[in-house]
Enzyme design. Structure first.
Site, PDB file in Angstrom:
ATOM      1  N   THR A  36     -12.528 -32.740  97.694  1.00 24.12           N
ATOM      2  CA  THR A  36     -11.729 -31.752  98.582  1.00 24.12           C
ATOM      3  C   THR A  36     -11.526 -31.422 100.163  1.00 24.12           C
ATOM      4  O   THR A  36     -10.093 -31.534 100.809  1.00 24.12           O
ATOM      5  CB  THR A  36     -12.310 -30.510  98.601  1.00 24.12           C
ATOM      6  OG1 THR A  36     -12.742 -30.381  97.206  1.00 24.12           O
ATOM      7  CG2 THR A  36     -12.409 -29.185  98.697  1.00 24.12           C
ATOM      8  N   ALA A  81     -11.090 -45.572 100.222  1.00 19.50           N
ATOM      9  CA  ALA A  81     -11.621 -45.579  99.226  1.00 19.50           C
ATOM     10  C   ALA A  81     -12.029 -44.681  98.087  1.00 19.50           C
ATOM     11  O   ALA A  81     -12.251 -43.558  98.769  1.00 19.50           O
ATOM     12  CB  ALA A  81     -13.122 -46.020  99.528  1.00 19.50           C
ATOM     13  N   LYS A 119     -24.227 -33.405 104.109  1.00 19.00           N
ATOM     14  CA  LYS A 119     -25.708 -33.238 105.124  1.00 19.00           C
ATOM     15  C   LYS A 119     -26.714 -33.186 104.201  1.00 19.00           C
ATOM     16  O   LYS A 119     -27.261 -34.174 104.460  1.00 19.00           O
ATOM     17  CB  LYS A 119     -25.134 -31.425 104.863  1.00 19.00           C
ATOM     18  CG  LYS A 119     -24.921 -30.820 103.637  1.00 19.00           C
ATOM     19  CD  LYS A 119     -24.100 -30.183 103.377  1.00 19.00           C
ATOM     20  CE  LYS A 119     -23.145 -29.832 102.234  1.00 19.00           C
ATOM     21  NZ  LYS A 119     -22.212 -28.856 101.938  1.00 19.00           N
ATOM     22  N   GLU A 169     -20.126 -33.629 113.005  1.00 13.59           N
ATOM     23  CA  GLU A 169     -20.183 -32.006 113.404  1.00 13.59           C
ATOM     24  C   GLU A 169     -19.427 -31.123 112.179  1.00 13.59           C
ATOM     25  O   GLU A 169     -20.465 -29.984 112.186  1.00 13.59           O
ATOM     26  CB  GLU A 169     -18.572 -31.545 114.659  1.00 13.59           C
ATOM     27  CG  GLU A 169     -18.116 -30.536 114.285  1.00 13.59           C
ATOM     28  CD  GLU A 169     -18.996 -29.569 115.834  1.00 13.59           C
ATOM     29  OE1 GLU A 169     -20.221 -30.115 116.435  1.00 13.59           O
ATOM     30  OE2 GLU A 169     -20.155 -28.464 114.485  1.00 13.59           O
ATOM     31  N   VAL A 179     -22.488 -29.364 108.596  1.00 13.34           N
ATOM     32  CA  VAL A 179     -23.484 -28.114 108.765  1.00 13.34           C
ATOM     33  C   VAL A 179     -21.843 -26.767 109.881  1.00 13.34           C
ATOM     34  O   VAL A 179     -21.643 -27.043 110.632  1.00 13.34           O
ATOM     35  CB  VAL A 179     -24.386 -27.992 109.838  1.00 13.34           C
ATOM     36  CG1 VAL A 179     -24.796 -26.436 109.429  1.00 13.34           C
ATOM     37  CG2 VAL A 179     -25.323 -28.915 109.808  1.00 13.34           C
ATOM     38  N   ILE A 182     -16.978 -24.434 111.720  1.00 17.81           N
ATOM     39  CA  ILE A 182     -17.821 -23.912 112.677  1.00 17.81           C
ATOM     40  C   ILE A 182     -18.382 -24.800 113.674  1.00 17.81           C
ATOM     41  O   ILE A 182     -19.057 -25.682 113.420  1.00 17.81           O
ATOM     42  CB  ILE A 182     -18.375 -22.336 112.205  1.00 17.81           C
ATOM     43  CG1 ILE A 182     -18.215 -21.977 111.084  1.00 17.81           C
ATOM     44  CG2 ILE A 182     -19.530 -21.833 113.243  1.00 17.81           C
ATOM     45  CD1 ILE A 182     -18.972 -20.889 110.057  1.00 17.81           C
ATOM     46  N   GLU A 231     -20.582 -24.119  92.077  1.00 19.48           N
ATOM     47  CA  GLU A 231     -20.821 -25.147  91.674  1.00 19.48           C
ATOM     48  C   GLU A 231     -20.849 -24.134  90.075  1.00 19.48           C
ATOM     49  O   GLU A 231     -21.949 -23.360  90.132  1.00 19.48           O
ATOM     50  CB  GLU A 231     -21.993 -25.874  91.511  1.00 19.48           C
ATOM     51  CG  GLU A 231     -21.452 -26.253  93.207  1.00 19.48           C
ATOM     52  CD  GLU A 231     -20.242 -27.380  93.161  1.00 19.48           C
ATOM     53  OE1 GLU A 231     -20.218 -28.720  92.636  1.00 19.48           O
ATOM     54  OE2 GLU A 231     -19.544 -27.765  94.607  1.00 19.48           O
ATOM     55  N   LYS A 279     -28.779 -28.176 105.696  1.00 21.58           N
ATOM     56  CA  LYS A 279     -28.249 -27.521 106.720  1.00 21.58           C
ATOM     57  C   LYS A 279     -29.334 -27.272 108.306  1.00 21.58           C
ATOM     58  O   LYS A 279     -28.880 -27.588 109.677  1.00 21.58           O
ATOM     59  CB  LYS A 279     -27.250 -26.721 107.221  1.00 21.58           C
ATOM     60  CG  LYS A 279     -25.916 -27.245 105.783  1.00 21.58           C
ATOM     61  CD  LYS A 279     -25.732 -26.163 105.211  1.00 21.58           C
ATOM     62  CE  LYS A 279     -24.389 -26.281 104.710  1.00 21.58           C
ATOM     63  NZ  LYS A 279     -23.736 -25.001 103.987  1.00 21.58           N
ATOM     64  N   GLY A 320     -14.678 -25.058 102.419  1.00 21.49           N
ATOM     65  CA  GLY A 320     -13.248 -25.539 101.877  1.00 21.49           C
ATOM     66  C   GLY A 320     -12.709 -26.526 102.977  1.00 21.49           C
ATOM     67  O   GLY A 320     -13.523 -26.922 104.065  1.00 21.49           O
TER      68      GLY A 320
HETATM   69  N1  NAP Z   1     -16.012 -29.461 100.198  1.00 27.50           N
HETATM   70  C1  NAP Z   1     -15.979 -27.829 101.588  1.00 27.50           C
HETATM   71  O1  NAP Z   1     -15.857 -27.693 101.917  1.00 27.50           O
HETATM   72  C2  NAP Z   1     -17.643 -29.152 102.554  1.00 27.50           C
HETATM   73  C3  NAP Z   1     -17.632 -28.455 103.758  1.00 27.50           C
HETATM   74  C4  NAP Z   1     -19.014 -29.543 104.181  1.00 27.50           C
HETATM   75  C5  NAP Z   1     -19.351 -30.659 104.141  1.00 27.50           C
HETATM   76  N2  NAP Z   1     -18.692 -31.244 102.601  1.00 27.50           N
HETATM   77  C6  NAP Z   1     -19.280 -32.682 102.687  1.00 27.50           C
HETATM   78  O2  NAP Z   1     -17.894 -33.145 102.204  1.00 27.50           O
HETATM   79  C7  NAP Z   1     -18.364 -34.648 101.436  1.00 27.50           C
HETATM   80  C8  NAP Z   1     -16.920 -34.312 100.625  1.00 27.50           C
HETATM   81  O3  NAP Z   1     -16.962 -33.203  99.783  1.00 27.50           O
HETATM   82  P1  NAP Z   1     -15.875 -33.039  98.704  1.00 27.50           P
HETATM   83  O4  NAP Z   1     -15.994 -31.191  98.451  1.00 27.50           O
HETATM   84  O5  NAP Z   1     -14.391 -33.596  99.603  1.00 27.50           O
HETATM   85  O6  NAP Z   1     -16.440 -33.628  97.786  1.00 27.50           O
HETATM   86  P2  NAP Z   1     -14.981 -34.519  96.488  1.00 27.50           P
HETATM   87  O7  NAP Z   1     -13.721 -33.191  96.544  1.00 27.50           O
HETATM   88  O8  NAP Z   1     -15.923 -34.057  94.879  1.00 27.50           O
HETATM   89  O9  NAP Z   1     -14.369 -35.459  97.097  1.00 27.50           O
HETATM   90  C9  NAP Z   1     -15.597 -36.474  96.772  1.00 27.50           C
HETATM   91  C10 NAP Z   1     -14.525 -37.401  96.647  1.00 27.50           C
HETATM   92  O10 NAP Z   1     -15.582 -39.248  97.015  1.00 27.50           O
HETATM   93  C11 NAP Z   1     -14.887 -40.096  96.250  1.00 27.50           C
HETATM   94  N3  NAP Z   1     -16.024 -40.937  95.854  1.00 27.50           N
HETATM   95  C12 NAP Z   1     -16.538 -40.385  94.526  1.00 27.50           C
HETATM   96  N4  NAP Z   1     -17.838 -41.252  94.894  1.00 27.50           N
HETATM   97  C13 NAP Z   1     -17.384 -42.780  95.421  1.00 27.50           C
HETATM   98  C14 NAP Z   1     -17.416 -44.353  95.555  1.00 27.50           C
HETATM   99  N5  NAP Z   1     -18.894 -44.267  94.782  1.00 27.50           N
HETATM  100  N6  NAP Z   1     -16.471 -45.389  95.798  1.00 27.50           N
HETATM  101  C15 NAP Z   1     -15.989 -44.415  96.501  1.00 27.50           C
HETATM  102  N7  NAP Z   1     -14.700 -43.053  96.326  1.00 27.50           N
HETATM  103  C16 NAP Z   1     -15.707 -42.163  95.836  1.00 27.50           C
HETATM  104  C17 NAP Z   1     -14.102 -39.189  94.855  1.00 27.50           C
HETATM  105  O11 NAP Z   1     -13.124 -40.421  94.451  1.00 27.50           O
HETATM  106  P3  NAP Z   1     -12.358 -39.558  93.329  1.00 27.50           P
HETATM  107  O12 NAP Z   1     -11.248 -38.784  93.717  1.00 27.50           O
HETATM  108  O13 NAP Z   1     -11.332 -40.473  93.024  1.00 27.50           O
HETATM  109  O14 NAP Z   1     -13.158 -38.905  92.276  1.00 27.50           O
HETATM  110  C18 NAP Z   1     -13.420 -38.103  95.677  1.00 27.50           C
HETATM  111  O15 NAP Z   1     -12.023 -38.625  96.674  1.00 27.50           O
HETATM  112  C19 NAP Z   1     -19.515 -33.993 100.915  1.00 27.50           C
HETATM  113  O16 NAP Z   1     -21.021 -35.243 101.465  1.00 27.50           O
HETATM  114  C20 NAP Z   1     -19.876 -32.780 101.055  1.00 27.50           C
HETATM  115  O17 NAP Z   1     -21.185 -32.340 101.325  1.00 27.50           O
HETATM  116  C21 NAP Z   1     -17.503 -30.450 101.831  1.00 27.50           C
END
Ligand code: NAP
Length: 435
Positions: free
Chosen positions: A22, A52, A114, A138, A141, A145, A199, A214, A311
């Site tokens: 995402t 990766a 986080k 940044e 959290v 923002i 989720e 956070k 997002g």
């Molecule tokens: N989504 C939000 O709104 C948001 C907001 C603030 C912070 N965050 C933080 O941002 C981070 C990512 O969130 P996300 O929502 O983008 O998660 P996500 O959609 O689940 O994406 C995770 C990515 O990491 C890859 N991955 C997982 N395990 C791996 C490994 N062992 N080696 C290599 N690649 C690996 C996955 O590969 P595949 O694509 O092949 O499965 C995927 O591309 C998290 O720490 C989350 O807390 C997210």
């Protein structure tokens, strides 16, 4: 010196991504679509060299050359053409070990994770400081923002007293639905899940873990002290009922999952729990999945930050902002400039000694003398009642009480005694009140 010379010889800043989900896909998109603008700000193009992912064969939200993809995170952090490692894969392991390797190898790190920072932030900051490289977070959290930089840089001189925030979009969305449409917690959660705001396993959000992580990060930056998420007192929103929301509204309050870090004469109050906040409060109007943080300092007064707290695109904006910072620092030989590793140890104020007003909802047997018996328990425990409303429903009555400020420990004793009384059928909710 060698590093600066190398940097000045290279035509581009190399970026390695850990994760292309995402957030990662939007980071990649922004780096490609805004490449010229970013190159103008940095002075060099920032180019993605390696990415990766867990499953390289999977269909992606962005068009990306398959030659960039690998399933080996170590190949990204050890690639000599990668100057900045961007971790958007989530989870503690292997993210932690990969980032420690990147920092030890002299690479700057940008992360949105986080969970990792709340558990191992101090270790990562120490590794960055000893390597003289940047560790930027940044996006960890409040997504897009701006919070970390304002706290660490813009407000660095001020003595901050209070951070009060709505840090979790899922719970805020659920509470908004409950209050606007009278839904139960279960109904509102199901709708949040159907609309992609919660989720399949919502425990991390509804039990307050996400907000606690956070808050730990924000408080560590604001109060310049190492804080882990376990040090934050935590209660979720699963026990809030439509009746609580209705009674709170009648009394002039709205219910929010509040995250609070407060300086109490040097010790820190750290807590995440549902709270009644007055409808005129700056955080009361923050609705649906939005987040907001109120910061209060001696010099800056009360400052409010708000916006979408999650997002892909908002989070990516903050991540790429950090990449630009880290790239500029690197090119000027100023790696580590963004750091201020926590330097002061602070005591944590015990929750039992918190002094705050409370809201209570009880169901009692509706017969003469019951009120007096209940009031006596409060009096004996030195908890003073500010208002009491009784709504009779025949045999039983709903009793809604607001107390004046009382010590948490005393309130817990009151609740234990009420639970043991034959005339008290249910102690429904006990919720702290913000004045
Ligand atoms: N989504 C939000 O709104 C948001 C907001 C603030 C912070 N965050 C933080 O941002 C981070 C990512 O969130 P996300 O929502 O983008 O998660 P996500 O959609 O689940 O994406 C995770 C990515 O990491 C890859 N991955 C997982 N395990 C791996 C490994 N062992 N080696 C290599 N690649 C690996 C996955 O590969 P595949 O694509 O092949 O499965 C995927 O591309 C998290 O720490 C989350 O807390 C997210």
């Amino acid at each position: 010196v060698e590093e600066i010379l190398m940097a000045s010889l290279l035509p581009e800043v190399g970026v390695g991504l850990l994760g292309l989900g995402t957030v990662g896909a939007e980071v990649y998109r922004l780096l490609v679509e805004r490449a010229e603008h970013i190159a103008g700000l940095v002075g060099r193009p920032c180019v993605v060299r390696r990415v990766a992912v867990a499953r390289p064969g999977r269909q992606r939200r962005v068009r990306i050359p398959s030659s960039l993809l690998t399933s080996d995170g170590a190949a990204v952090v050890e690639d000599p053409a990668v100057d900045i490692v961007v971790e958007v894969m989530g989870g503690v392991d292997p993210a932690r070990s990969l980032l420690l390797r990147a920092l030890a190898g002299g690479k700057a790190v940008v992360t949105a994770n986080k969970q990792l920072l709340a558990a191992h932030g101090a270790e990562l900051l120490a590794a960055a400081a000893s390597g003289g490289v940047d560790l930027c977070f940044e996006a960890s959290v409040g997504a897009g923002i701006p919070l970390i930089k304002p706290l660490r840089e813009s407000l660095a001189a001020d003595r901050l007293r209070l951070i009060e925030g709505i840090l979790n979009g899922t719970t805020n969305y659920i509470l908004t639905l409950m209050s606007r449409e009278g839904r139960t917690f279960a109904e509102a959660l199901a709708e949040a899940q159907a609309r992609g705001f919660a989720e399949a396993d919502p425990a991390d959000d509804v039990d307050g873990h996400d907000a606690a992580a956070k808050l730990a990060i924000l408080a560590a930056v604001a109060f310049n002290t190492p804080i882990a998420a376990e040090q934050v007192y935590r209660e979720g929103i699963g026990g809030i009922t439509p009746a609580d929301i209705r009674h709170a509204a009648e009394l002039g309050y709205t219910i929010k999952l509040l995250a609070v870090a407060r300086d109490r004469d040097g010790a820190l109050e750290l807590r995440v729990h549902p709270a009644l906040i007055p409808v005129g409060h700056l955080l009361a109007g923050i609705a649906e999945e939005r987040n907001a943080v109120l910061v209060e300092g001696d010099a800056c007064g009360r400052v409010l930050f708000s916006g979408p707290g999650a997002g892909g695109a908002p989070t990516a904006a903050a991540v790429v902002g950090d990449i630009i910072d880290a790239a500029r620092n690197r090119l000027r030989g100023a790696g580590g400039r963004t750091l201020s590793a926590p330097s002061v140890r602070r005591d944590i104020h015990p929750m039992e000694r918190l002094v705050i007003p409370f809201y209570l909802r009880l169901q009692v047997t509706d017969r003469p003398g019951v009120f007096a018996r209940i009031a006596a328990v409060f009096g004996e425990e030195q908890v003073s009642i500010a208002s009491i409303v009784q709504k009779s429903r025949g045999e039983v009555a709903d009793v809604i009480l607001l107390t004046h400020e009382a010590e948490e420990a005393a309130m817990r004793r009151v609740v234990a005694r009420l639970r043991a009384m034959d005339v008290v059928q249910v102690v429904g909710s006990v919720i702290r009140v913000v004045e």
